[in-house]
Design an enzyme around this catalytic site. Structure first.
Site, PDB file in Angstrom:
ATOM      1  CE1 TYR A 105      -0.756 -28.739  11.041  1.00 33.49           C
ATOM      2  CE2 TYR A 105      -1.110 -28.284  13.378  1.00 33.49           C
ATOM      3  CZ  TYR A 105      -1.398 -28.028  12.050  1.00 33.49           C
ATOM      4  OH  TYR A 105      -2.320 -27.062  11.717  1.00 33.49           O
ATOM      5  CG  ASP A 144      -0.178 -30.338   7.497  1.00 33.25           C
ATOM      6  OD1 ASP A 144       0.499 -29.821   6.587  1.00 33.25           O
ATOM      7  OD2 ASP A 144      -1.198 -29.800   7.979  1.00 33.25           O
ATOM      8  CG  HIS A 242      -5.078 -32.246   5.823  1.00 34.14           C
ATOM      9  ND1 HIS A 242      -3.806 -31.896   5.411  1.00 34.14           N
ATOM     10  CD2 HIS A 242      -5.523 -31.205   6.576  1.00 34.14           C
ATOM     11  CE1 HIS A 242      -3.507 -30.695   5.879  1.00 34.14           C
ATOM     12  NE2 HIS A 242      -4.533 -30.261   6.599  1.00 34.14           N
TER      13      HIS A 242
END
EC number: 3.1.11.2
Length: 256
Positions: A105, A144, A242
């Site tokens: 992330y 991500d 998402h």
């Protein structure tokens, strides 16, 4: 083998909705999670057949990553070998005989780019970490990554130029990573596909209007190209701002 990556924007909240059903339906060999927003002991997950690995941020209710896997790894690494960037639970690496799996992330540069310097420092340390892994064996990176690489990767590139996730600096760093021997697997298969995204703001009915960004990726070492069958964005899966992304491969299941 099937790999799934999903920023769930809070795993405890996702579990209260359709996470268990989605997890079972997708039936992945590896299920990688970003933005768990939890600490150790705050959630017990019943995932028969899966080993669970979590990296928690020191700050409560913030960031965090996890990997659920059917295949026991040779080794597990939390973070990216840089103490400056290892306080927010942003990366996990599983080592297997034939590859490394890294989920991350990546830090957001923030409103007004207040964390851009931190983000650029992360990029430098993280990309060095990935290239060092790649020198040993191929790498599959997912997560991500908080960057829309090209104008095709977000709905409104002109109005978002210089905003977090679409600065020249962030985009150039991603280009440099690809030049170092990696590929954006989705664009490998779908170089010109437009209007497909993995994140939509909760504001202004963005998902209804498909005004989104493609910031969730599977990136792989170039030498894995022949082992990769498809790379997908699962826009029909809800439960977060998402949607999950998927990588389908011909890689053999690890025999450990």
């Amino acid at each position: 083998m099937k790999f799934i990556s999903w920023n769930v924007n809070g795993l405890r909240a996702a579990v209260k909705h359709d996470f268990a059903e989605t997890f079972k339906k997708l039936d992945a060999d590896f299920f990688c999670i970003q933005e768990t927003k939890m600490q150790e002991g705050q959630l017990e997950l019943d995932l028969p057949g899966y080993q669970q690995y979590f990296n928690y941020a020191e700050r409560k209710g913030y960031s965090g990553t996890a990997i659920f896997t059917k295949h026991a790894p040779l080794d597990v690494t939390y973070g990216i070998n840089s103490d400056e960037f290892n306080h927010e639970g942003r990366a996990i690496t599983l080592e297997y005989p034939d590859f490394y799996l890294v989920t991350s992330y990546v830090p957001n540069s923030g409103a007004g780019l207040k964390r851009l310097d931190f983000r650029m420092g992360w990029n430098k340390a993280f990309y060095q970490y990935l290239t060092e892994l790649d020198a040993k064996k191929p790498v599959i990176l997912c997560g991500d990554l908080n960057v829309a690489h090209k104008e095709i990767d977000l709905k409104n590139p002109q109005s978002n130029h210089h905003n977090a996730g679409f600065t020249d600096e962030e985009r150039q760093d991603f280009t440099n990573l690809l030049k170092a021997g990696f590929m954006d697997t989705f664009r490998h298969f779908y170089p010109d596909q437009t209007d497909i995204y993995s994140w939509w703001s909760y504001r202004f009915h963005s998902r209804d209007r498909n005004a989104g960004w493609r910031i969730d990726y599977f990136v792989a070492s170039n030498r894995l190209a022949d082992e990769i069958e498809d790379s997908k964005i699962l826009t029909d899966v809800f439960g977060s701002d998402h949607c999950p992304v998927e990588l389908d491969t011909k890689l053999p299941r690890p025999m450990i």
